[in-house]
Scaffold this active site. Structure first.
Site, PDB file in Angstrom:
ATOM      1  N   ASP A 277       0.803  -1.181   0.038  1.00 24.45           N
ATOM      2  CA  ASP A 277       0.052   0.071  -0.168  1.00 24.45           C
ATOM      3  C   ASP A 277       0.737   1.294   0.112  1.00 24.45           C
ATOM      4  O   ASP A 277       1.571   1.542   0.954  1.00 24.45           O
ATOM      5  CB  ASP A 277      -1.145  -0.096   1.149  1.00 24.45           C
ATOM      6  CG  ASP A 277      -1.799   1.045   1.415  1.00 24.45           C
ATOM      7  OD1 ASP A 277      -2.077   1.938   0.237  1.00 24.45           O
ATOM      8  OD2 ASP A 277      -2.149   1.513   2.612  1.00 24.45           O
TER       9      ASP A 277
ATOM     10  N   SER B 146      -0.016   4.298   2.760  1.00 19.71           N
ATOM     11  CA  SER B 146       0.390   4.171   4.037  1.00 19.71           C
ATOM     12  C   SER B 146       1.618   3.705   4.560  1.00 19.71           C
ATOM     13  O   SER B 146       2.186   3.140   3.525  1.00 19.71           O
ATOM     14  CB  SER B 146      -0.662   3.237   4.966  1.00 19.71           C
ATOM     15  OG  SER B 146      -0.611   1.862   4.398  1.00 19.71           O
TER      16      SER B 146
ATOM     17  N   ASN C  97       2.862   1.624   7.361  1.00 19.62           N
ATOM     18  CA  ASN C  97       3.109   0.792   8.554  1.00 19.62           C
ATOM     19  C   ASN C  97       2.851  -0.780   8.147  1.00 19.62           C
ATOM     20  O   ASN C  97       2.025  -0.893   7.226  1.00 19.62           O
ATOM     21  CB  ASN C  97       2.057   0.851   9.773  1.00 19.62           C
ATOM     22  CG  ASN C  97       2.460   2.026  10.581  1.00 19.62           C
ATOM     23  OD1 ASN C  97       1.964   3.304  10.380  1.00 19.62           O
ATOM     24  ND2 ASN C  97       3.173   1.757  11.685  1.00 19.62           N
TER      25      ASN C  97
ATOM     26  N   TRP D 263       1.539  -4.368   9.386  1.00 21.86           N
ATOM     27  CA  TRP D 263       0.965  -4.954  10.446  1.00 21.86           C
ATOM     28  C   TRP D 263       0.444  -6.187  10.006  1.00 21.86           C
ATOM     29  O   TRP D 263      -0.096  -6.428   8.819  1.00 21.86           O
ATOM     30  CB  TRP D 263       0.036  -3.905  11.178  1.00 21.86           C
ATOM     31  CG  TRP D 263      -1.123  -3.785  10.382  1.00 21.86           C
ATOM     32  CD1 TRP D 263      -1.236  -2.613   9.773  1.00 21.86           C
ATOM     33  CD2 TRP D 263      -2.263  -4.373  10.426  1.00 21.86           C
ATOM     34  NE1 TRP D 263      -2.617  -2.479   9.052  1.00 21.86           N
ATOM     35  CE2 TRP D 263      -3.226  -3.479   9.567  1.00 21.86           C
ATOM     36  CE3 TRP D 263      -2.761  -5.481  10.867  1.00 21.86           C
ATOM     37  CZ2 TRP D 263      -4.719  -4.209   9.108  1.00 21.86           C
ATOM     38  CZ3 TRP D 263      -4.159  -6.221  10.578  1.00 21.86           C
ATOM     39  CH2 TRP D 263      -4.830  -5.373   9.578  1.00 21.86           C
TER      40      TRP D 263
ATOM     41  N   TYR E 281      -8.096   3.296   9.043  1.00 18.95           N
ATOM     42  CA  TYR E 281      -8.071   3.639   7.372  1.00 18.95           C
ATOM     43  C   TYR E 281      -9.582   3.959   6.855  1.00 18.95           C
ATOM     44  O   TYR E 281     -10.532   4.384   7.783  1.00 18.95           O
ATOM     45  CB  TYR E 281      -8.064   2.112   6.918  1.00 18.95           C
ATOM     46  CG  TYR E 281      -6.715   1.593   6.986  1.00 18.95           C
ATOM     47  CD1 TYR E 281      -5.583   2.000   6.327  1.00 18.95           C
ATOM     48  CD2 TYR E 281      -6.481   0.591   8.195  1.00 18.95           C
ATOM     49  CE1 TYR E 281      -4.296   1.381   6.576  1.00 18.95           C
ATOM     50  CE2 TYR E 281      -5.264   0.233   8.484  1.00 18.95           C
ATOM     51  CZ  TYR E 281      -4.194   0.645   7.737  1.00 18.95           C
ATOM     52  OH  TYR E 281      -2.880  -0.127   7.986  1.00 18.95           O
TER      53      TYR E 281
ATOM     54  N   ASP F  43      -1.934   5.842  -5.348  1.00 19.81           N
ATOM     55  CA  ASP F  43      -2.371   4.951  -4.043  1.00 19.81           C
ATOM     56  C   ASP F  43      -2.674   3.667  -4.652  1.00 19.81           C
ATOM     57  O   ASP F  43      -3.840   3.283  -4.972  1.00 19.81           O
ATOM     58  CB  ASP F  43      -3.352   5.575  -3.030  1.00 19.81           C
ATOM     59  CG  ASP F  43      -3.608   4.706  -1.839  1.00 19.81           C
ATOM     60  OD1 ASP F  43      -2.677   3.807  -1.680  1.00 19.81           O
ATOM     61  OD2 ASP F  43      -4.467   4.973  -1.356  1.00 19.81           O
TER      62      ASP F  43
ATOM     63  N   THR G 192      -5.888   1.955  -2.810  1.00 21.56           N
ATOM     64  CA  THR G 192      -7.150   2.439  -3.305  1.00 21.56           C
ATOM     65  C   THR G 192      -7.674   1.676  -4.457  1.00 21.56           C
ATOM     66  O   THR G 192      -6.983   2.088  -5.351  1.00 21.56           O
ATOM     67  CB  THR G 192      -7.156   3.960  -3.096  1.00 21.56           C
ATOM     68  OG1 THR G 192      -6.862   4.424  -2.017  1.00 21.56           O
ATOM     69  CG2 THR G 192      -8.624   4.361  -3.626  1.00 21.56           C
TER      70      THR G 192
END
Length: 379
Positions: free
Chosen positions: A89, A92, A94, A96, A132, A272, A275
């Site tokens: 992505d 963003s 991070n 996780w 998000y 992005d 998206t």
């Protein structure tokens, strides 16, 4: 509020996606050789005998195309490795994944990381929260070995999800998210995976490039450290970033049939991969729907698609058309436009999100060395 992953995943909530095994792509050398491009590539990148002592990596991460809605690949975390599917992505920062500490229903049907099974895991007391556009998560931060596209990143910080409220992530076909945007927007100050790749000299160049396939076909990838010359035969347009947060650029205008219809005095956009649709300011969306003779909800006659015009994004003095075959989505005999209304003002104008509907038309290069985005019209 983060602008991430975002708008096109609603359709995923309609059914529980099957777990689809991923297939390794061919090496860059093999692919170039088959396409007759190996010799030109080697002339541009001559052999460096020191490379075997100080290797610079070029590695491709194959992505699964799920209904043209999401693209995700497989990574591993820990020693021995535990595998997870993640969205790569650019909206963003991070990394996780779900953890064994998570009690939310969304974790029950996804792979969960167990730190007790990894002898290289280092825990912390630091917490993580990410919201998000759809869905959110909370958890704790830890460090472990993360392997992406055969690149091994030691002591990578990542989030271990403890809660994933609601049912959004329950229905997603991927386990977690790997953010590829800038450290400035990383929650809890976590260092992004690609930043560690650069700092540890694990990539040949401080860039990565993305190809997203169409019509559910295979072949999508993220290429770390290189640009695949097969996808840039139409040349590359380099666009400077307007902010080092998301991959944010300045657009000049948006036109249809040669007439400006939005972004008249310039506006901001982010490129992005997380998206699915094109996120458009609501006022501009109303104008576009009217010109295309679509309903207020974006529905349109499938018979009209062949006569629809291109929507052209003017960026850095160049035109980047998106044809109706890209922005009209057909499902079960019904057609709708791949746009979503969204109002997020910025200091430099209204914000657009150029999601997968746009990216599928172009090979996109995310260049951290020069802080630029490169776009090449796909052959």
């Amino acid at each position: 509020m983060k602008l991430l992953l975002l708008l096109g995943l609603v359709a995923l909530a309609q059914c529980l996606a099957p777990r689809i095994p991923l297939r390794r792509v061919k090496s860059l050398r093999q692919t170039l050789k088959e396409r007759g491009l190996l010799e030109p590539y080697l002339r541009q990148h001559p052999y460096n005998p020191a490379a075997k002592y100080f290797p610079a990596r070029i590695s491709a991460e194959p992505l699964q195309n799920y209904l043209d809605n999401e693209y995700f690949g497989t990574i591993s975390i820990g020693t021995p490795p535990q595998e997870f599917t993640v969205v790569f992505d650019t909206g963003s920062s991070n990394l996780w994944v779900p953890s064994v500490y998570c009690t939310s229903p969304a974790c029950s049907n996804h792979n969960r990381f167990n730190p007790a099974d990894s002898h290289t895991f280092v825990g912390t007391n630091d917490t993580l929260y990410i919201a998000y556009g759809t869905g959110s998560m909370t958890g704790i931060l830890g460090y472990d070995t993360v392997t992406v596209a055969d690149i091994e990143v030691i002591n990578q910080i990542f989030g271990l999800a403890e809660t994933e409220p609601g049912d959004f992530f329950y229905y997603t076909p991927f386990d977690g998210i790997l953010g590829l945007a800038f450290p400035s927007i990383a929650s809890s100050g976590a260092t992004p995976v690609f930043d560690n790749m650069m700092m540890e000299d694990l990539v040949a160049k401080d860039l990565f490039s993305v190809y997203l396939s169409k019509d559910g076909q295979s072949g999508s990838f993220v290429l770390f450290g290189a640009i695949d010359p097969f996808y840039t035969i139409n040349g590359i347009t380099w666009i400077p970033l307007s902010a080092e947060t998301y991959w944010q650029i300045t657009m000049d205008s948006v036109s249809i049939s040669g007439k400006p219809v939005a972004c008249f005095s310039g506006c901001q956009a982010i490129v992005d991969t997380g998206t699915s649709l094109l996120a458009v300011p609501n006022r501009a969306l109303s104008t576009i729907l009217g010109i295309l003779d679509a309903s207020s909800s974006g529905e349109i006659s499938c018979k009209a698609v062949s006569s629809l015009p291109n929507i052209v994004f003017h960026i850095n003095g160049k035109a980047f058309p998106v044809p109706p075959s890209a922005y009209v989505m057909e499902s079960n005999g019904y057609c709708s436009l791949g746009f979503e209304g969204m109002d997020v003002p910025t200091e430099s104008g209204e914000l657009w999100i150029l999601g997968d509907v746009f990216i599928r038309e172009y090979y996109v290069i995310f260049n951290r060395a020069n802080n630029m985005v490169g776009l090449s019209r796909l052959p």
